[in-house]
Write a protein that holds these residues in place. Structure first.
Motif, PDB file in Angstrom:
ATOM      1  N   ASN A   1     -57.947  -5.135  -7.238  1.00  0.00           N
ATOM      2  CA  ASN A   1     -57.660  -6.573  -7.187  1.00  0.00           C
ATOM      3  C   ASN A   1     -58.877  -7.426  -7.517  1.00  0.00           C
ATOM      4  N   VAL A   2     -59.914  -6.820  -8.094  1.00  0.00           N
ATOM      5  CA  VAL A   2     -61.157  -7.539  -8.428  1.00  0.00           C
ATOM      6  C   VAL A   2     -61.500  -7.320  -9.894  1.00  0.00           C
ATOM      7  N   ILE A   3     -61.862  -8.409 -10.578  1.00  0.00           N
ATOM      8  CA  ILE A   3     -62.377  -8.361 -11.948  1.00  0.00           C
ATOM      9  C   ILE A   3     -63.720  -9.087 -11.963  1.00  0.00           C
ATOM     10  N   VAL A   4     -64.731  -8.488 -12.599  1.00  0.00           N
ATOM     11  CA  VAL A   4     -66.050  -9.119 -12.684  1.00  0.00           C
ATOM     12  C   VAL A   4     -66.365  -9.456 -14.140  1.00  0.00           C
ATOM     13  N   SER A   5     -67.202 -10.482 -14.320  1.00  0.00           N
ATOM     14  CA  SER A   5     -67.662 -10.861 -15.655  1.00  0.00           C
ATOM     15  C   SER A   5     -69.038 -11.483 -15.527  1.00  0.00           C
ATOM     16  N   ASN A   6     -69.751 -11.508 -16.653  1.00  0.00           N
ATOM     17  CA  ASN A   6     -71.078 -12.136 -16.641  1.00  0.00           C
ATOM     18  C   ASN A   6     -71.000 -13.644 -16.792  1.00  0.00           C
ATOM     19  N   TRP A   7     -69.802 -14.164 -17.135  1.00  0.00           N
ATOM     20  CA  TRP A   7     -69.680 -15.613 -17.342  1.00  0.00           C
ATOM     21  C   TRP A   7     -68.215 -16.000 -17.373  1.00  0.00           C
ATOM     22  N   TYR A   8     -67.914 -17.182 -16.861  1.00  0.00           N
ATOM     23  CA  TYR A   8     -66.575 -17.773 -16.965  1.00  0.00           C
ATOM     24  C   TYR A   8     -66.720 -19.246 -17.342  1.00  0.00           C
ATOM     25  N   PRO A   9     -65.774 -19.806 -18.104  1.00  0.00           N
ATOM     26  CA  PRO A   9     -65.748 -21.270 -18.293  1.00  0.00           C
ATOM     27  C   PRO A   9     -65.248 -21.886 -16.983  1.00  0.00           C
ATOM     28  N   GLN A  10     -66.172 -22.150 -16.086  1.00  0.00           N
ATOM     29  CA  GLN A  10     -65.828 -22.393 -14.685  1.00  0.00           C
ATOM     30  C   GLN A  10     -64.783 -23.483 -14.452  1.00  0.00           C
ATOM     31  N   PRO A  11     -64.883 -24.665 -15.080  1.00  0.00           N
ATOM     32  CA  PRO A  11     -63.840 -25.671 -14.827  1.00  0.00           C
ATOM     33  C   PRO A  11     -62.440 -25.166 -15.168  1.00  0.00           C
ATOM     34  N   SER A  12     -62.334 -24.394 -16.249  1.00  0.00           N
ATOM     35  CA  SER A  12     -61.030 -23.880 -16.655  1.00  0.00           C
ATOM     36  C   SER A  12     -60.506 -22.856 -15.653  1.00  0.00           C
TER      37      SER A  12
ATOM     38  N   VAL B   1     -77.280  -9.336  -5.606  1.00  0.00           N
ATOM     39  CA  VAL B   1     -76.259  -8.334  -5.907  1.00  0.00           C
ATOM     40  C   VAL B   1     -75.701  -7.707  -4.638  1.00  0.00           C
ATOM     41  N   GLU B   2     -76.552  -7.443  -3.667  1.00  0.00           N
ATOM     42  CA  GLU B   2     -76.097  -6.789  -2.437  1.00  0.00           C
ATOM     43  C   GLU B   2     -75.008  -7.608  -1.748  1.00  0.00           C
ATOM     44  N   LEU B   3     -75.201  -8.927  -1.676  1.00  0.00           N
ATOM     45  CA  LEU B   3     -74.199  -9.787  -1.045  1.00  0.00           C
ATOM     46  C   LEU B   3     -72.904  -9.790  -1.850  1.00  0.00           C
ATOM     47  N   LEU B   4     -73.003  -9.925  -3.157  1.00  0.00           N
ATOM     48  CA  LEU B   4     -71.806  -9.959  -3.987  1.00  0.00           C
ATOM     49  C   LEU B   4     -71.047  -8.630  -3.916  1.00  0.00           C
ATOM     50  N   GLN B   5     -71.769  -7.534  -3.881  1.00  0.00           N
ATOM     51  CA  GLN B   5     -71.105  -6.242  -3.740  1.00  0.00           C
ATOM     52  C   GLN B   5     -70.379  -6.142  -2.399  1.00  0.00           C
ATOM     53  N   ARG B   6     -70.985  -6.681  -1.363  1.00  0.00           N
ATOM     54  CA  ARG B   6     -70.338  -6.680  -0.052  1.00  0.00           C
ATOM     55  C   ARG B   6     -69.047  -7.488  -0.080  1.00  0.00           C
ATOM     56  N   LEU B   7     -69.089  -8.640  -0.754  1.00  0.00           N
ATOM     57  CA  LEU B   7     -67.885  -9.464  -0.878  1.00  0.00           C
ATOM     58  C   LEU B   7     -66.799  -8.749  -1.698  1.00  0.00           C
ATOM     59  N   VAL B   8     -67.215  -8.051  -2.748  1.00  0.00           N
ATOM     60  CA  VAL B   8     -66.250  -7.289  -3.542  1.00  0.00           C
ATOM     61  C   VAL B   8     -65.526  -6.274  -2.658  1.00  0.00           C
ATOM     62  N   ARG B   9     -66.297  -5.542  -1.849  1.00  0.00           N
ATOM     63  CA  ARG B   9     -65.687  -4.526  -0.983  1.00  0.00           C
ATOM     64  C   ARG B   9     -64.742  -5.166   0.028  1.00  0.00           C
ATOM     65  N   ALA B  10     -65.165  -6.299   0.608  1.00  0.00           N
ATOM     66  CA  ALA B  10     -64.350  -6.949   1.637  1.00  0.00           C
ATOM     67  C   ALA B  10     -63.057  -7.505   1.049  1.00  0.00           C
ATOM     68  N   ILE B  11     -63.165  -8.189  -0.072  1.00  0.00           N
ATOM     69  CA  ILE B  11     -61.968  -8.779  -0.688  1.00  0.00           C
ATOM     70  C   ILE B  11     -61.063  -7.693  -1.250  1.00  0.00           C
ATOM     71  N   GLY B  12     -61.658  -6.569  -1.613  1.00  0.00           N
ATOM     72  CA  GLY B  12     -60.855  -5.456  -2.091  1.00  0.00           C
ATOM     73  C   GLY B  12     -59.856  -4.949  -1.070  1.00  0.00           C
ATOM     74  N   LYS B  13     -60.083  -5.248   0.200  1.00  0.00           N
ATOM     75  CA  LYS B  13     -59.190  -4.808   1.274  1.00  0.00           C
ATOM     76  C   LYS B  13     -58.162  -5.869   1.649  1.00  0.00           C
ATOM     77  N   LEU B  14     -58.212  -7.030   0.992  1.00  0.00           N
ATOM     78  CA  LEU B  14     -57.344  -8.151   1.375  1.00  0.00           C
ATOM     79  C   LEU B  14     -56.247  -8.372   0.336  1.00  0.00           C
ATOM     80  N   PRO B  15     -55.165  -9.025   0.724  1.00  0.00           N
ATOM     81  CA  PRO B  15     -54.033  -9.236  -0.189  1.00  0.00           C
ATOM     82  C   PRO B  15     -54.240 -10.421  -1.130  1.00  0.00           C
ATOM     83  N   TYR B  16     -55.325 -10.369  -1.904  1.00  0.00           N
ATOM     84  CA  TYR B  16     -55.643 -11.417  -2.862  1.00  0.00           C
ATOM     85  C   TYR B  16     -56.075 -10.777  -4.178  1.00  0.00           C
ATOM     86  N   ARG B  17     -56.191 -11.604  -5.216  1.00  0.00           N
ATOM     87  CA  ARG B  17     -56.871 -11.243  -6.460  1.00  0.00           C
ATOM     88  C   ARG B  17     -58.167 -12.050  -6.500  1.00  0.00           C
ATOM     89  N   ALA B  18     -59.179 -11.527  -7.173  1.00  0.00           N
ATOM     90  CA  ALA B  18     -60.448 -12.256  -7.220  1.00  0.00           C
ATOM     91  C   ALA B  18     -61.167 -12.036  -8.536  1.00  0.00           C
TER      92      ALA B  18
END
Length: 428
Positions: A311-322, A277-294
């Motif tokens: 610019n960030v949305i989280v979920s517990n699961w995605y249909p990854q190939p789609s 979780v610590e790494l993913l939270q760090r990535l959320v903060r970093a990408i939150g400062k960039l001109p992207y959606r994630a």
């Protein structure tokens, strides 16, 4: 097609091998065969969700399904400090404990597999695992080995050792890693050989836990990233599937509170890697400062992600190939599903590995020019921004990915696998 037959799939209890086998099973049923799944109780419901029968094989001390499902999650989470180590320094902790657990699963499975096979009466058995289950070899029907992990699971003296994450040119490193691996694994391997002897099987050479099938071996690696071997694998017994992307539920990209006209990223470290979780939270903060959606796959830890950037949305699961089919770039852990799906859909990736063959796939993505390998922890926000910008603007990488995607799509891995399995049945 040969006449309708029963094909039993037995993937290891992890989502990567499981979902690869689902893709092949779907194609086998399209040919008119019946596909069923042998599975650890901890994977209850994974295959039935796709419409397949599940037959449970206890691979450890029987326990409630919920407790079983948590076993590997807890195992991974307990090793998070070891994720910071180089692959060779994970041998005497994570890798050692994994092999101890894997050998134990083979012993437990042997108690029930003969009776379960007699009940199912499969005409063909497909095993996606890193270890031999003697009952399957001895059942008297053809069996096929599926290699959904990195291609170097099948050894060759000119390619990096399995799990090493080393460059193809680091020959001294290869020897050093292999020597240390054999030192660490020796007592576990001796125990496994003793078990093979009890089952009437011959011992394996040190470091080897599974043999190649005499019928057919299916590798998921696509041609554009496969290794150049000193001893090419004979095509009559080895076939590269060019990935094996399953059919999954469609996914509609949601509206973001910000940057809806900007490039879209998908970030996932798999069902087990989401525990970091610590790494993913760090990535959320970093990408939150960039001109992207994630879109972030954070597994069962959604409640730990509060005050998200717009610019960030989280979920517990995605249909990854789609999802991968619709994004502009991916950040993943090097699992073989994520690795091959990015190639299949022609998406550039940053690979941040933490264990097992993720190290190998990360190096392979970089050395083959299909992505960038990035240290999981030793990076700055500036490093991340620079690497993402490179992925999105590198025209040579983009063209390479387009060619790889076109080649993989033209081969249709699951259908290819089903046709091969059909031929094995016809020749049985």
């Amino acid at each position: 097609m040969s006449e309708r037959k029963v094909i039993a799939f037995f993937p290891e209890a992890a989502y990567g091998p499981a979902l690869n086998s689902v893709g092949i099973a779907q194609a086998c049923e399209a040919l008119g065969h019946k596909a069923v799944f042998l599975t650890d109780p901890g994977m209850t419901g994974v295959y039935s969700a796709y419409g397949f029968e599940e037959h449970y094989v206890n691979m450890s001390e029987p326990m409630p399904a919920e407790e079983m499902a948590r076993y590997w999650t807890d195992f991974i989470n307990g090793h998070i400090p070891n994720f910071r180590k180089a692959p060779i320094d994970q041998l005497d902790n994570y890798v050692k404990e994994c092999w101890e657990a894997i050998v134990s699963t083979a012993k437990w499975a042997q108690k029930e597999l003969p009776a379960i096979l007699d009940k199912i009466k499969p005409d063909l058995i497909c095993v996606d695992n890193v270890i031999l289950f003697p009952a399957i070899k001895q059942y008297g029907k053809p069996w096929v080995r599926i290699i959904s992990c990195s291609e170097n699971e099948v050894h060759d003296p000119d390619i990096p050792p399995y799990l090493s994450g080393m460059s193809i040119d680091d020959k001294e490193g290869h020897a050093r890693f292999q020597k240390r691996f054999e030192e660490v694994i020796a007592p576990i391997h001796a125990d496994f050989n003793a078990f093979l002897g009890e089952c009437g099987e011959q011992p394996y050479p040190l470091g080897v836990f599974f043999e190649e099938s005499p019928y057919m071996n299916l590798l998921l690696y696509p041609d554009p990233v496969k290794f150049e071997r000193r001893h090419p694998l004979p095509p009559e017994r080895f076939h590269y599937l060019q990935g094996c992307v399953r059919t999954d539920k469609p996914y509609e990209i949601p509206q973001f509170k910000a940057h809806n006209d900007k490039p879209l990223l998908y970030v996932s470290f798999g069902s087990l890697g989401s525990g970091d979780v610590e790494l993913l939270q760090r990535l959320v903060r970093a990408i939150g400062k960039l001109p992207y959606r994630a879109l972030f796959n954070v597994g069962e830890h959604v409640e730990k992600y509060t005050d998200l950037p717009d610019n960030v949305i989280v979920s517990n699961w995605y249909p990854q190939p789609s999802v991968i089919a619709q994004v502009d770039a991916v950040i993943h852990h090097g699992g073989n599903n994520s690795f091959t799906e990015c190639l299949f859909f022609g998406k550039p990736a940053i690979v941040m590995p933490y264990v097992w063959d993720g190290h190998d796939n990360a190096m392979r993505a970089q050395e083959s020019g299909h992505g960038l390998r990035m240290d999981r922890y030793d990076w700055s926000e500036e490093d991340l921004a620079r690497n993402l910008a490179q992925l999105l603007t590198d025209s040579r990488m983009g063209e390479r990915l387009e060619r790889t995607s076109a080649a993989m799509r033209s081969r249709k891995g699951p259908e290819d696998a089903a046709q091969i399995l059909d031929k094995v049945l016809a020749n049985a």
